[in-house]
Scaffold this motif. Structure first.
Motif, mmCIF file in Angstrom:
data_model
loop_
_atom_site.group_PDB
_atom_site.id
_atom_site.type_symbol
_atom_site.label_atom_id
_atom_site.label_comp_id
_atom_site.label_asym_id
_atom_site.label_seq_id
_atom_site.Cartn_x
_atom_site.Cartn_y
_atom_site.Cartn_z
ATOM 1 N N LEU A 1 0.787 -1.288 -0.099
ATOM 2 C CA LEU A 1 0.111 0.051 -0.104
ATOM 3 C C LEU A 1 0.953 1.142 0.016
ATOM 4 C CD1 LEU A 1 -3.109 0.465 0.024
ATOM 5 C CD2 LEU A 1 -3.005 0.698 2.439
ATOM 6 N N PHE A 2 0.599 2.134 -0.944
ATOM 7 C CA PHE A 2 1.429 3.430 -1.046
ATOM 8 C C PHE A 2 0.400 4.596 -0.766
ATOM 9 C CE2 PHE A 2 4.121 0.808 -3.466
ATOM 10 C CZ PHE A 2 5.283 1.100 -3.177
ATOM 11 N N THR A 3 0.767 5.414 0.087
ATOM 12 C CA THR A 3 -0.235 6.572 0.344
ATOM 13 C C THR A 3 0.024 7.621 -0.919
ATOM 14 O OG1 THR A 3 1.689 7.631 1.451
ATOM 15 C CG2 THR A 3 -0.184 6.488 2.748
ATOM 16 N N VAL A 4 -0.722 8.466 -1.135
ATOM 17 C CA VAL A 4 -0.661 9.582 -2.108
ATOM 18 C C VAL A 4 0.590 10.347 -2.352
ATOM 19 C CG1 VAL A 4 -1.693 11.615 -3.048
ATOM 20 C CG2 VAL A 4 -3.095 10.177 -2.166
ATOM 21 N N TRP A 5 1.208 10.646 -1.131
ATOM 22 C CA TRP A 5 2.383 11.284 -1.128
ATOM 23 C C TRP A 5 3.702 10.463 -1.400
ATOM 24 C CZ3 TRP A 5 -0.737 10.765 3.215
ATOM 25 C CH2 TRP A 5 -0.354 10.294 4.145
ATOM 26 N N LYS A 6 3.520 9.042 -1.342
ATOM 27 C CA LYS A 6 4.545 8.123 -1.534
ATOM 28 C C LYS A 6 4.626 7.700 -3.197
ATOM 29 C CE LYS A 6 6.390 7.495 2.563
ATOM 30 N NZ LYS A 6 7.773 7.948 2.618
ATOM 31 N N LEU B 1 -5.807 14.660 -1.660
ATOM 32 C CA LEU B 1 -5.562 14.496 -0.371
ATOM 33 C C LEU B 1 -6.484 15.234 0.680
ATOM 34 C CD1 LEU B 1 -4.002 12.358 1.210
ATOM 35 C CD2 LEU B 1 -2.181 13.939 1.771
ATOM 36 N N LEU B 2 -6.418 16.496 0.292
ATOM 37 C CA LEU B 2 -7.252 17.446 1.052
ATOM 38 C C LEU B 2 -8.782 17.034 0.956
ATOM 39 C CD1 LEU B 2 -6.982 20.002 2.734
ATOM 40 C CD2 LEU B 2 -7.418 21.454 0.736
ATOM 41 N N GLY B 3 -9.371 16.638 -0.379
ATOM 42 C CA GLY B 3 -10.584 16.423 -0.541
ATOM 43 C C GLY B 3 -11.092 14.772 0.030
ATOM 44 N N GLY B 4 -9.955 14.181 0.226
ATOM 45 C CA GLY B 4 -10.276 12.756 1.409
ATOM 46 C C GLY B 4 -10.290 13.105 2.577
ATOM 47 N N PHE B 5 -9.436 14.156 3.002
ATOM 48 C CA PHE B 5 -9.276 14.323 4.274
ATOM 49 C C PHE B 5 -10.757 15.157 4.939
ATOM 50 C CE2 PHE B 5 -8.305 17.908 7.573
ATOM 51 C CZ PHE B 5 -8.275 17.189 8.621
ATOM 52 N N ILE B 6 -11.434 16.091 4.204
ATOM 53 C CA ILE B 6 -12.422 16.573 4.439
ATOM 54 C C ILE B 6 -13.701 15.545 4.361
ATOM 55 C CG2 ILE B 6 -14.450 18.366 3.419
ATOM 56 C CD1 ILE B 6 -11.791 20.005 2.251
ATOM 57 N N SER B 7 -13.925 14.739 3.331
ATOM 58 C CA SER B 7 -14.918 13.645 3.470
ATOM 59 C C SER B 7 -14.664 12.990 4.779
ATOM 60 C CB SER B 7 -14.776 12.737 2.519
ATOM 61 O OG SER B 7 -14.124 13.221 1.312
ATOM 62 N N PHE C 1 -3.001 12.966 7.902
ATOM 63 C CA PHE C 1 -3.179 13.828 6.768
ATOM 64 C C PHE C 1 -2.191 14.860 6.760
ATOM 65 C CE2 PHE C 1 -7.105 11.156 5.941
ATOM 66 C CZ PHE C 1 -7.137 11.305 4.691
ATOM 67 N N GLY C 2 -2.397 15.535 7.877
ATOM 68 C CA GLY C 2 -1.536 16.674 7.873
ATOM 69 C C GLY C 2 0.054 16.388 7.329
ATOM 70 N N TYR C 3 0.270 15.376 7.870
ATOM 71 C CA TYR C 3 1.849 14.922 7.581
ATOM 72 C C TYR C 3 1.976 14.733 6.108
ATOM 73 C CZ TYR C 3 5.932 11.802 6.821
ATOM 74 O OH TYR C 3 6.849 11.243 6.283
ATOM 75 N N GLY C 4 0.862 14.023 5.500
ATOM 76 C CA GLY C 4 0.913 13.967 4.158
ATOM 77 C C GLY C 4 0.975 15.091 3.206
ATOM 78 N N LEU C 5 0.051 15.895 3.561
ATOM 79 C CA LEU C 5 -0.338 17.120 2.974
ATOM 80 C C LEU C 5 0.990 18.146 3.031
ATOM 81 C CD1 LEU C 5 -3.799 18.504 4.127
ATOM 82 C CD2 LEU C 5 -3.061 17.891 1.690
ATOM 83 N N THR C 6 1.834 18.132 4.012
ATOM 84 C CA THR C 6 3.121 18.748 4.157
ATOM 85 C C THR C 6 4.065 18.309 3.220
ATOM 86 O OG1 THR C 6 2.604 18.541 6.768
ATOM 87 C CG2 THR C 6 4.720 19.444 6.033
ATOM 88 N N GLN C 7 4.006 16.807 3.388
ATOM 89 C CA GLN C 7 5.079 16.169 2.451
ATOM 90 C C GLN C 7 4.868 16.491 0.886
ATOM 91 O OE1 GLN C 7 7.243 13.405 2.815
ATOM 92 N NE2 GLN C 7 7.157 14.257 4.898
#
Lengths: 108, 182
Positions: free
Chosen positions: B8-13, B118-124, B160-166
């Motif tokens: 599994l890879f996150t968006v920022w990876k 990522l922001l959209g996912g976070f808001i939902s 999510f905060g971490y991902g958005l920062t990345q």
């Protein structure tokens, strides 16, 4: 168009130059690579964005697809050619000024 | 020979995912199918293909999307899979270098799409969790459930905060460079 003097990006400049004859996407990539002797290699995604922007500006047009040509071809418009000519003048000025200073070795 | 790997890879990876697929190809494992989180590889000669991933703009219509994928495929690449708006492309390495982006602007644009996604996912997720918190707070007399929910919420917020920062940091480096070159 606004009066502000615009500097074209390398991708836009070379795409416009390659379209003085009708070409499809891959043809543009190959021609630009050849023209620049391998220095400028346009990536497909970047080129796609450039072509769409150029179409929106009216600097190039998409040619209707013909039977023996499945791939979409593009061609520069008169407006596009004017842009290239303006850009050439701008580039010439850059070169002239650069040469003047560099060749004089910054003497005086 | 075939092998399936779950990963599994996150968006920022995304860059790491792309790199991993190309490393697998270097070892002679060609990706043939993607069914996130399952990757199917086939044994073949090393480095036969170059792999590239792209997150498409979710606002594209079906036709615009197909038009784009066709355009990429006309340049000698092929689409081997997709996961929501992520497209997996590959191109035979004997056909030369394969990149989707060749200037800073398009790479910055790609990172912006990831940030928005990522922001959209976070808001939902936040909306659903807030709803749950209110529901639980109204019905439950126990203090444990709300605490658990709030903790989960805090963890997700951090992730999510971490991902958005990345993503933002990667973008900032490019924007900084853009001041000097294309």
């Amino acid at each position: 168009m606004q009066n502000e003097q615009i500097a074209l990006t390398e991708a836009i400049y070379y795409t416009l130059l390659s379209l003085y004859e009708p070409l499809h996407g891959y043809g543009i990539m190959q021609k630009v690579e050849k023209m620049s002797e391998g220095r400028v290699i346009l990536a497909a995604g970047t080129l796609y964005g450039a072509l769409n922007n150029l179409l929106k500006k009216g600097w190039i047009e998409a040619l209707p697809k013909s039977v023996n040509n499945r791939k979409k071809e593009y061609l520069i418009t008169t407006q596009g050619k004017e842009i290239v000519e303006m850009e050439l003048l701008r580039l010439q000025e850059l070169i002239d000024n650069g040469m003047k200073i560099v060749e004089s070795g910054g003497e005086k | 020979m075939e092998k399936k790997i779950k990963k599994l890879f996150t968006v920022w990876k995304f860059a790491e995912e792309e790199q991993w697929l190309n490393e697998m190809a270097a070892d002679g494992w060609e990706l043939t199918k993607v069914n996130v989180p399952q990757y199917t590889f086939k044994k073949s000669t090393p480095n036969e293909y170059i792999y590239r991933l792209e997150l498409l703009d979710p606002k594209l219509s079906k036709k615009e999307r197909e038009d784009y994928i066709d355009f990429i495929e006309e340049t000698g690449a092929e689409k081997i899979g997709e996961f929501s708006n992520w497209i997996y492309f590959r191109k035979k390495s004997e056909l030369g270098t394969f990149n989707l982006f060749s200037d800073l602007d398009s790479r910055i644009g790609h990172l912006k799409r990831m940030f928005r996604r990522l922001l959209g996912g976070f808001i939902s997720i936040t909306a659903v969790l807030l709803f749950l918190i209110i529901l639980i707070a109204n019905q439950s007399y126990s203090i444990i459930l709300p605490i658990i929910t709030v903790t989960i919420f805090a963890l997700i917020l951090c992730l999510f905060g971490y991902g958005l920062t990345q993503i933002n940091n990667r973008k900032k480096v490019l924007v900084e460079e853009r001041k000097f070159r294309e």
